[in-house]
Design a protein around this motif. Structure first.
Motif, PDB file in Angstrom:
ATOM      1  N   UNK A   1       0.828  -1.201   0.000  1.00 46.99           N
ATOM      2  CA  UNK A   1       0.000   0.000   0.000  1.00 46.99           C
ATOM      3  C   UNK A   1       0.869   1.260   0.000  1.00 46.99           C
ATOM      4  N   UNK A   2       1.917   1.255   0.839  1.00 48.48           N
ATOM      5  CA  UNK A   2       2.785   2.429   0.900  1.00 48.48           C
ATOM      6  C   UNK A   2       3.488   2.696  -0.408  1.00 48.48           C
ATOM      7  N   UNK A   3       4.039   1.638  -1.017  1.00 51.80           N
ATOM      8  CA  UNK A   3       4.724   1.817  -2.294  1.00 51.80           C
ATOM      9  C   UNK A   3       3.738   2.188  -3.401  1.00 51.80           C
ATOM     10  N   UNK A   4       2.508   1.659  -3.291  1.00 54.39           N
ATOM     11  CA  UNK A   4       1.490   2.030  -4.278  1.00 54.39           C
ATOM     12  C   UNK A   4       1.149   3.512  -4.177  1.00 54.39           C
ATOM     13  N   UNK A   5       1.054   4.002  -2.926  1.00 60.05           N
ATOM     14  CA  UNK A   5       0.785   5.440  -2.734  1.00 60.05           C
ATOM     15  C   UNK A   5       1.912   6.272  -3.339  1.00 60.05           C
ATOM     16  N   UNK A   6       3.156   5.844  -3.079  1.00 61.04           N
ATOM     17  CA  UNK A   6       4.290   6.573  -3.649  1.00 61.04           C
ATOM     18  C   UNK A   6       4.279   6.518  -5.174  1.00 61.04           C
ATOM     19  N   UNK A   7       3.967   5.321  -5.696  1.00 58.78           N
ATOM     20  CA  UNK A   7       3.962   5.160  -7.152  1.00 58.78           C
ATOM     21  C   UNK A   7       2.852   5.989  -7.795  1.00 58.78           C
ATOM     22  N   UNK A   8       1.646   5.918  -7.194  1.00 58.63           N
ATOM     23  CA  UNK A   8       0.530   6.704  -7.745  1.00 58.63           C
ATOM     24  C   UNK A   8       0.802   8.200  -7.601  1.00 58.63           C
ATOM     25  N   UNK A   9       1.420   8.571  -6.470  1.00 53.33           N
ATOM     26  CA  UNK A   9       1.789   9.977  -6.311  1.00 53.33           C
ATOM     27  C   UNK A   9       2.771  10.414  -7.369  1.00 53.33           C
ATOM     28  N   UNK A  10       3.723   9.531  -7.662  1.00 49.50           N
ATOM     29  CA  UNK A  10       4.694   9.853  -8.706  1.00 49.50           C
ATOM     30  C   UNK A  10       4.007   9.977 -10.056  1.00 49.50           C
ATOM     31  N   UNK A  11       3.055   9.067 -10.345  1.00 47.86           N
ATOM     32  CA  UNK A  11       2.319   9.154 -11.610  1.00 47.86           C
ATOM     33  C   UNK A  11       1.535  10.456 -11.710  1.00 47.86           C
ATOM     34  N   UNK A  12       0.902  10.841 -10.583  1.00 45.23           N
ATOM     35  CA  UNK A  12       0.147  12.091 -10.583  1.00 45.23           C
ATOM     36  C   UNK A  12       1.065  13.279 -10.804  1.00 45.23           C
ATOM     37  N   UNK A  13       2.250  13.237 -10.169  1.00 43.77           N
ATOM     38  CA  UNK A  13       3.187  14.341 -10.367  1.00 43.77           C
ATOM     39  C   UNK A  13       3.664  14.417 -11.814  1.00 43.77           C
ATOM     40  N   UNK A  14       3.944  13.249 -12.386  1.00 40.72           N
ATOM     41  CA  UNK A  14       4.380  13.233 -13.789  1.00 40.72           C
ATOM     42  C   UNK A  14       3.267  13.766 -14.687  1.00 40.72           C
ATOM     43  N   UNK A  15       2.025  13.345 -14.397  1.00 40.97           N
ATOM     44  CA  UNK A  15       0.904  13.813 -15.205  1.00 40.97           C
ATOM     45  C   UNK A  15       0.701  15.312 -15.025  1.00 40.97           C
ATOM     46  N   UNK A  16       0.833  15.766 -13.764  1.00 39.91           N
ATOM     47  CA  UNK A  16       0.683  17.193 -13.505  1.00 39.91           C
ATOM     48  C   UNK A  16       1.787  17.996 -14.199  1.00 39.91           C
TER      49      UNK A  16
END
Length: 416
Positions: A229-244
């Protein structure tokens, strides 16, 4: 970027600390206990081998706070025995001891020989057992030798194998012949095969089942889940940052860096799609206002390009202030700007153009300038958007040649 690295480090550190804490808690704590004592009022019975031809005699002794029985063990039967049975439940609702892994017994043994006694933990399963005949309940036993000083003795619950004679006697299938402790209605304390004939006494203070609230495997599963879950949050956060960041790059590429207005190349496809796939299908139109600063070249020549840039920025700000958030302000080139008004008719578009004309008159311009602009208004019809823009440009041309600082309107082409 540094802030994000800091957040990532914090999350990973927290996951690591939680993992270590859970492992230590599981190893050193997380204890669960189920102590069964004589004072809890369970039904107690005693039995001996006389019912099957033996000569041993058991007697229950009433001792407060103790399970106490004596046994005159006789060698008349091949396997002489005495026992005390504690009914801790019913066949329909026994104790679930499957979450425990250790048994602690506090007992005292008096008599000749090795002082070895046997403890049985009997499990009931309707697949093979009769609730009215406790001899059919699964027999799982272990040997213990109570210390002479009366201290508790502990053994693992995995030291309670299923009796082979019981498996053979009741023809138990292999899948049911394994130890099970999820429905225990009966616990027995009895003599062992090593007891010598003579007088024996067994005094039991309690039997306690001990274990962990969570097994090591369950804790490891929780830790693995937390990390996923923690790594998924980091990964999704990274994806959101890349998209942003991608959106910000696209947004920056689609906007004029000086005025902040949309640029021509970055908006025309979006407007065509909006008009063709949305507005026209719904029977709606789009207003187009072409605006051009009057005598802008004179401003640059007389006051310099820095002042000219300030005029362009203020001009764009005033136009943006006078339109809706859903409207589009586009820098078309040089001092030319185009405003696109989705869902507006010709009357509304003209009203907006006059409003923008008035705002420019009220603005405070750099260097005390009196800046004006000319406007051309057109409404989309069935023709391509570029044709509508061209008609607005033609209206602007008429405004320029009609004296500037004014609004001109071009009617949409007639439809057949």
């Amino acid at each position: 970027m540094k802030q994000q690295h800091y957040k990532t480090a914090i999350i990973l550190s927290m996951l690591g600390l939680i993992s270590i804490a859970l492992l230590l808690w599981q190893a050193l704590g997380m204890q669960r206990h189920l102590r069964i004592t004589p004072d809890q009022g369970y039904r107690v019975e005693v039995a001996d081998d006389r019912e099957i031809g033996g000569g041993s005699v058991v007697k229950r002794i009433d001792t407060p706070g103790k399970w106490h029985f004596s046994c005159e063990l006789a060698a008349k039967y091949e396997w002489p025995f005495c026992e005390l049975a504690v009914f801790v439940g019913t066949p329909q609702q026994g104790l679930d001891l499957s979450r425990f892994d250790t048994v602690e017994v506090k007992a005292l043994y008096r008599g000749p020989g090795s002082h070895q006694m046997r403890i049985f933990v009997r499990d009931f399963d309707p697949a093979y057992a009769d609730p009215a005949k406790n001899e059919t309940w699964k027999v799982q036993g272990a040997f213990v030798v109570p210390p002479a000083d009366g201290k508790p003795v502990r053994i693992g619950l995995d030291s309670f194998p299923v009796a082979s004679w019981w498996i053979s006697s009741f023809k138990i299938p292999p899948e049911k012949a394994k130890p099970s402790f999820d429905n225990v209605p009966l616990i027995q304390f009895g003599s062992s095969t090593l007891m010598e004939p003579g007088h024996h006494e067994v005094i039991v203070d309690y039997i306690e089942f001990q274990g962990k609230w969570l097994s090591r495997a369950e804790v490891l599963l929780i830790i693995a889940t937390l990390w996923v879950l923690g790594l998924s949050v980091l990964f999704l956060g990274r994806l959101r940052r890349v998209e942003r960041e991608k959106q910000e790059i696209n947004e920056a590429a689609s906007r004029d860096p000086l005025t902040g207005a949309r640029n021509r190349a970055g908006v025309i496809n979006e407007l065509n799609a909006l008009l063709d796939n949305g507005l026209r299908l719904a029977g709606k139109s789009m207003g187009v206002i072409f605006a051009d600063i009057d005598h802008f070249k004179r401003i640059n020549d007389a006051h310099g390009h820095a002042t000219g840039d300030e005029v362009l920025k203020l001009f764009a700000n005033e136009l943006q202030r006078g339109i809706r958030n859903s409207d589009y302000l586009v820098r078309w080139g040089g001092e030319e700007f185009v405003v696109f008004l989705p869902l507006a008719d010709l009357e509304q578009s003209t009203w907006v153009a006059n409003k923008l004309h008035r705002l420019l008159h009220e603005a405070q311009w750099p260097a005390g300038l009196a800046v004006t602009a000319s406007f051309g208004v057109a409404l989309s019809g069935d023709e391509p958007l570029n044709d509508t823009i061209a008609r607005a440009d033609a209206a602007l041309y008429r405004a320029k040649h009609g004296g500037r600082d004014r609004v001109e309107i071009d009617m949409p082409p007639a439809t057949e």
